[in-house]
Scaffold this active site. Sequence first.
Site, short mmCIF file in Angstrom:
data_model
loop_
_atom_site.label_atom_id
_atom_site.label_comp_id
_atom_site.label_asym_id
_atom_site.label_seq_id
_atom_site.Cartn_x
_atom_site.Cartn_y
_atom_site.Cartn_z
N LYS A 32 -17.59 -43.35 20.36
CA LYS A 32 -17.12 -42.04 19.89
C LYS A 32 -17.37 -41.85 18.40
O LYS A 32 -17.70 -40.75 17.96
CB LYS A 32 -15.64 -41.84 20.23
CG LYS A 32 -14.66 -42.74 19.51
CD LYS A 32 -13.24 -42.46 19.97
CE LYS A 32 -12.24 -43.37 19.31
NZ LYS A 32 -12.14 -43.20 17.85
N THR A 33 -17.22 -42.93 17.60
CA THR A 33 -17.48 -42.81 16.16
C THR A 33 -18.93 -42.43 15.92
O THR A 33 -19.23 -41.54 15.10
CB THR A 33 -17.15 -44.13 15.44
OG1 THR A 33 -15.79 -44.47 15.69
CG2 THR A 33 -17.38 -44.00 13.94
N ASP A 219 -10.37 -36.79 15.57
CA ASP A 219 -10.51 -38.06 16.29
C ASP A 219 -9.13 -38.55 16.75
O ASP A 219 -8.11 -38.17 16.16
CB ASP A 219 -11.16 -39.09 15.36
CG ASP A 219 -11.60 -40.35 16.10
OD1 ASP A 219 -11.64 -40.32 17.35
OD2 ASP A 219 -11.89 -41.35 15.43
N GLU A 220 -9.09 -39.37 17.79
CA GLU A 220 -7.85 -39.95 18.32
C GLU A 220 -6.80 -38.86 18.58
O GLU A 220 -5.64 -38.97 18.20
CB GLU A 220 -7.29 -41.00 17.33
CG GLU A 220 -8.23 -42.13 16.98
CD GLU A 220 -8.41 -43.13 18.11
OE1 GLU A 220 -7.89 -42.89 19.22
OE2 GLU A 220 -9.10 -44.14 17.88
N ARG A 602 -9.95 -54.55 24.30
CA ARG A 602 -10.35 -55.01 22.96
C ARG A 602 -11.41 -56.10 23.06
O ARG A 602 -12.08 -56.41 22.07
CB ARG A 602 -9.15 -55.60 22.20
CG ARG A 602 -7.97 -54.69 21.89
CD ARG A 602 -8.36 -53.41 21.25
NE ARG A 602 -8.57 -52.37 22.26
CZ ARG A 602 -9.23 -51.25 22.07
NH1 ARG A 602 -9.81 -51.03 20.91
NH2 ARG A 602 -9.35 -50.36 23.02
#
Length: 717
Positions: A32-33, A219-220, A602
């Site tokens: 996404k970044t 974002d987020e 993660r």
Amino acid sequence: MDYSTELNEQQLAVVANTDGALLVLAGAGSGKTRTIIYRTAYLIKVKKENPYTILVVTFTNKAARELKNRLADLMDIDPRYLWIGTFHSVCTRILRFEHEHLPYTSNFSIYDADDQKMIFKKIYKQLNIDKEKFPIAKIRSFISNQKDHLITPEDFFEFNDENLFTKTVHRIYKAYQKYLLNNNAMDFDDLIANTARLFHDKPKIRKKYEDRFKYIMIDEYQDTNYAQFKLIHLLARERQNICVVGDDDQAIYSWRGATIRNILEFEHDYKNVQKIRLEQNYRSPDIILNLANSLIKHNSGRHEKTLWSKMKSETKPSLVSVDNDYEEAEFVAEKLLELKQHTLLKNCAVLYRTNAQSRQFEQIFSKHGISYQIVGGVNFYQRKEIKDLIAYLRLLVNPQDTESLLRIINFPPRGIGASTLQNVVQMAYSSQKTLFEMMLAKKDDPDKLGKRLNRIGNIYADLVKSAREMSLSTLVEKVVESSGIIQYYENSKDIRDETRLENIKEFVAAAYEFGEYYAHETGGNPTLSDFLQHLALQTDVDQLEDKSNTVFLMTMHNAKGLEFDYVFIVGMEDGLIPHARSVDGETALEEERRLLYVAITRAKKNVFMSMAQTRRLYNVNTYTMPSRFIAELDKKYYDKEEDYRQSNIYHKARKKPKERIKNSRSYFKIGQKIVHNKFGEGIVLNVDGEDMDAKLTISFPGGVLKKILGNYVTLKK
């Protein structure tokens, strides 16, 4: 640039759909970044939009820096014209620009949690409030929640019943806000709430920023609260050119005000919403994603999505059950020592649900010589010696900041004791002056008080002059020298002060680094205000840049946004994950499930899960139940290890009982009397298992029932 070769089909769709409302459901590790960076570049390079008209809001300073740096390095875009930052940094920028419309000056201070606690203590004393009946932490959290919902002290009772609790909280809230205003200061919640109210109450100001920001990206988005939603909605509702990126499966911050409603209801808040899913994961192999998918599908409050990956793995995640939390730490240590043969420790993380779980791992890792660092401990900028230096700097920018003056007026010691200081405070109050104004007024008096105040007054006057002439880094060095702090610690005989000296030197280095960073970002030189704002908005994740080779210990919440080759998820037990406070409500239970999902995703190479059959709580070994989430994990995607008891480390980890029981069936029988060192004599009601592992249900005097291992009781002779 050929965007189609750099992005997958879904990412490319996000980049190209620039007009109208867009909901991007970006799964963990789905790039996404990268997508946000390319979308920003596309707007500037292809659509020829002015960079100044694009607002990108991130949730960490680290993410904002990454966005700016990659746009600058890869896309040749000058970062000084970009509005990219966290909610707090963007709002601070706006509030400083528009201070004329606020009861604050542009140099207002930003108070952190430590400052807040000090203020609350003073208010409690002033209002004679009982800390036992109204715990400061609870009241701070309650007031923060009011601010998150844009509820001011003036409209407090419109949203709260009038009872003893809320009436008392209202008094505290009013006094707290008045204290902040008198000190020309805001807390973190104020930064967002005041900006939202500014846009709501001042249509001309709102129109100014509506016209400026033609394109907005958040974002987020699943982590936003009501105030953040309202702020963005006020800016975006006219053009509707808003792109939000988030993952409802990673919404884990309701306890600090975030509401999953914002991402679930986005299609109702804006018109003609387009929805794009980013489901291809670039972080983890398929087996880990399949495990995570099998868990999260049990949540009902979510947008449907399934993570997948082209990466394959020959090894499955694993789940191991051990006898107690001591053995769990030994198990993790053993695995880390194995991994250390082919990977660096900094590529490994131990994730737990509560901070208290770290103690056993710290102890065992130290025993085995495994280097570790705890994420979420005392932030570098929260240490006393650093807070003292920051207080000197804040006072140079904002003389109204009474909290900073109180902190340093007698540090290093200048003979201004508590009673003397109280007299000065009282004089300031009586003459309706700030403490700073009173200090300057009294410093030239010939009496003893004047002479003492003269020392700090002269130091301040000299530093004010230096602040006009010196660069930021040189000024920080000057403050360190002129304040007397460095000499104080150099002359100290306390061995801990050697570390404090090192921290002070590190702080000076941080000022130099910020100067270089700021020059690169803006092409100019930073002011002291710029540096203080940077420090105030730092978070634990922003500090996570230690290059040393240490394994990371952190809560699952702190792991959000991070990634590691190998992840250990410990304490897979009911009461921990899901937490005991969350098992009774479906909404809370779904958030706990999302938290475990975040922990699993993660991992880049493998996941090791563990649970202990007993765990020591308050010096008593208590039986645990396996996490209910284990039953939801598809058994095809993980191995359950049964051979830990045969390993060498297992036998070393076992605690020898005071009296070894050879055969529980011979020694432990229903009706048998035993003795426990805390609960006294008891009667065995049930026996489960054999030898030292026998699990006993025991009745103690007063009808107290306990489940205890046979190891921890002795037979009554």
